[in-house]
Design a protein around this motif. Structure first.
Motif, PDB file in Angstrom:
ATOM      1  N   ARG A 105       0.961  -1.174  -0.065  1.00 37.10           N
ATOM      2  CA  ARG A 105      -0.013  -0.034   0.084  1.00 37.10           C
ATOM      3  C   ARG A 105       0.965   1.364  -0.079  1.00 37.10           C
ATOM      4  O   ARG A 105       1.938   1.248   0.321  1.00 37.10           O
ATOM      5  CB  ARG A 105      -1.113  -0.140   1.327  1.00 37.10           C
ATOM      6  CG  ARG A 105      -1.996  -1.187   1.194  1.00 37.10           C
ATOM      7  CD  ARG A 105      -2.828  -0.880   2.667  1.00 37.10           C
ATOM      8  NE  ARG A 105      -1.852  -1.293   3.788  1.00 37.10           N
ATOM      9  CZ  ARG A 105      -2.395  -1.117   5.053  1.00 37.10           C
ATOM     10  NH1 ARG A 105      -3.669  -0.357   5.307  1.00 37.10           N
ATOM     11  NH2 ARG A 105      -1.582  -1.307   6.096  1.00 37.10           N
ATOM     12  N   GLU A 106       0.413   2.117  -0.413  1.00 35.56           N
ATOM     13  CA  GLU A 106       0.933   3.679  -0.670  1.00 35.56           C
ATOM     14  C   GLU A 106      -0.219   4.841   0.044  1.00 35.56           C
ATOM     15  O   GLU A 106      -1.226   4.526  -0.182  1.00 35.56           O
ATOM     16  CB  GLU A 106       1.472   4.104  -1.789  1.00 35.56           C
ATOM     17  CG  GLU A 106       0.840   4.216  -2.864  1.00 35.56           C
ATOM     18  CD  GLU A 106       1.589   4.825  -4.081  1.00 35.56           C
ATOM     19  OE1 GLU A 106       2.665   5.357  -3.941  1.00 35.56           O
ATOM     20  OE2 GLU A 106       1.124   4.393  -5.171  1.00 35.56           O
ATOM     21  N   TRP A 107       0.226   6.033   0.488  1.00 37.02           N
ATOM     22  CA  TRP A 107      -0.547   7.194   0.739  1.00 37.02           C
ATOM     23  C   TRP A 107      -0.955   7.622  -0.719  1.00 37.02           C
ATOM     24  O   TRP A 107      -0.510   8.011  -1.608  1.00 37.02           O
ATOM     25  CB  TRP A 107       0.170   8.313   1.333  1.00 37.02           C
ATOM     26  CG  TRP A 107      -0.464   9.259   1.550  1.00 37.02           C
ATOM     27  CD1 TRP A 107      -0.672  10.342   1.090  1.00 37.02           C
ATOM     28  CD2 TRP A 107      -1.582   9.512   2.810  1.00 37.02           C
ATOM     29  NE1 TRP A 107      -1.371  11.350   1.629  1.00 37.02           N
ATOM     30  CE2 TRP A 107      -2.082  10.848   2.854  1.00 37.02           C
ATOM     31  CE3 TRP A 107      -2.100   8.424   3.944  1.00 37.02           C
ATOM     32  CZ2 TRP A 107      -2.899  11.092   3.675  1.00 37.02           C
ATOM     33  CZ3 TRP A 107      -2.810   9.238   4.724  1.00 37.02           C
ATOM     34  CH2 TRP A 107      -3.332  10.315   4.685  1.00 37.02           C
ATOM     35  N   ARG A 108      -2.336   7.634  -0.825  1.00 35.96           N
ATOM     36  CA  ARG A 108      -2.807   8.194  -2.022  1.00 35.96           C
ATOM     37  C   ARG A 108      -4.156   8.848  -1.787  1.00 35.96           C
ATOM     38  O   ARG A 108      -5.120   9.306  -2.716  1.00 35.96           O
ATOM     39  CB  ARG A 108      -3.660   6.671  -2.849  1.00 35.96           C
ATOM     40  CG  ARG A 108      -2.531   5.798  -3.121  1.00 35.96           C
ATOM     41  CD  ARG A 108      -1.617   6.164  -4.236  1.00 35.96           C
ATOM     42  NE  ARG A 108      -2.100   6.348  -5.217  1.00 35.96           N
ATOM     43  CZ  ARG A 108      -1.793   7.010  -6.608  1.00 35.96           C
ATOM     44  NH1 ARG A 108      -0.240   7.403  -6.574  1.00 35.96           N
ATOM     45  NH2 ARG A 108      -2.470   7.046  -7.644  1.00 35.96           N
ATOM     46  N   GLU A 109      -4.112   9.747  -0.790  1.00 36.81           N
ATOM     47  CA  GLU A 109      -5.112  10.525  -0.336  1.00 36.81           C
ATOM     48  C   GLU A 109      -5.286  11.826  -0.953  1.00 36.81           C
ATOM     49  O   GLU A 109      -6.112  12.417  -0.980  1.00 36.81           O
ATOM     50  CB  GLU A 109      -5.502  10.696   0.929  1.00 36.81           C
ATOM     51  CG  GLU A 109      -5.920   9.298   2.000  1.00 36.81           C
ATOM     52  CD  GLU A 109      -6.359   9.698   3.296  1.00 36.81           C
ATOM     53  OE1 GLU A 109      -6.570  10.715   3.642  1.00 36.81           O
ATOM     54  OE2 GLU A 109      -6.489   8.709   3.997  1.00 36.81           O
TER      55      GLU A 109
END
Length: 251
Positions: free
Chosen positions: A194-198
């Motif tokens: 996962r990665e930060w996608r916000e």
């Protein structure tokens, strides 16, 4: 006495393609490695993953009066950090590759050649870092320019992780993926990363960022934030902007 689990800090990770410490072309090219040294320190990351790092380059060293006497990874490491470098490409005048700078002790490191054809030399660096009382695997990648090559290189990367890293140990994969689409991201997600996608975090090109070529993916850690520094000085130092991401422990 070992710290309690709640005492584990966030892990702050940066990835940065430094363009070999030089910007521009021909006689107008300029040396940026000294500015990059200050920039890396300003990122205040626990782990810094670097691509296009020079170990040596005899022609550039002769051209630039203030070319550092140290290899670039060691030169860029802030005080107290350990620098790990492994070569991806050997050229007529020197060599360059991936590096990792760590505030935490490095337990081991290895390199994997994932070159897909004779025109591009590519690889990834795999390190084991001791963060407080846990082992975190950090893989620094720089994928190829050809889309089909990147797909095969991601497959090799994920196969290496599946074979060499226990499922319960956290993994960070950071670097320049050279991917203008979302296909590689979907493959990473299918493998549990996962990665930060916000919010959008475009990193390339640095003067007018249009796309995110640089990523920090995690398995066994929770993305909590990501950002890209802005400003003219960041635009000058490389053709990429750095990406800084923070991760928390899952428990």
């Amino acid at each position: 006495m070992k710290p309690e689990r709640h005492e584990h800090p966030l892990i702050r990770v940066a990835t940065y393609n430094i363009h070999k410490g030089v910007q521009g072309l021909g006689p107008t090219r300029r040396l940026e490695i000294h500015n990059l040294g200050h920039a890396v320190e300003q990122l205040d990351a626990d782990i810094v993953c670097l691509q296009e790092v020079r170990r040596e380059h005899r022609r550039e060293a002769a051209h630039f009066r203030h070319w550092p006497s140290q290899p670039q990874a060691e030169y860029l490491a802030p005080e107290g950090y350990e620098a790990i470098y492994r070569t991806n490409a050997v050229t007529r005048h020197g060599e360059h590759g991936n590096a990792m700078l760590s505030r935490w002790p490095v337990l081991s490191h290895q390199h994997r050649d994932i070159s897909d054809h004779r025109f591009e030399q590519r690889g990834f660096l795999h390190t084991r870092v001791e963060v407080v009382d846990r082992v975190v695997h950090v893989l620094v990648v720089h994928l190829g320019l050809v889309p089909a090559s990147r797909v095969r290189q991601i497959a090799l990367l994920l196969a290496h992780i599946a074979q060499d890293i226990p499922d319960h140990e956290p993994v960070l994969v950071a670097g320049d993926f050279n991917d203008w689409g979302t296909g590689l991201g979907r493959r990473m997600a299918q493998a549990g990363f996962r990665e930060w996608r916000e919010q959008p975090t475009p990193t390339y090109p640095s003067r007018l960022p249009l796309n995110q070529l640089d990523h920090v993916y995690a398995r066994g850690l929770k993305p909590v934030h990501a950002m890209v520094p802005s400003g003219r000085i960041w635009q000058r130092m490389s053709d990429h902007l750095p990406l800084v991401a923070e991760f928390a422990w899952n428990d």
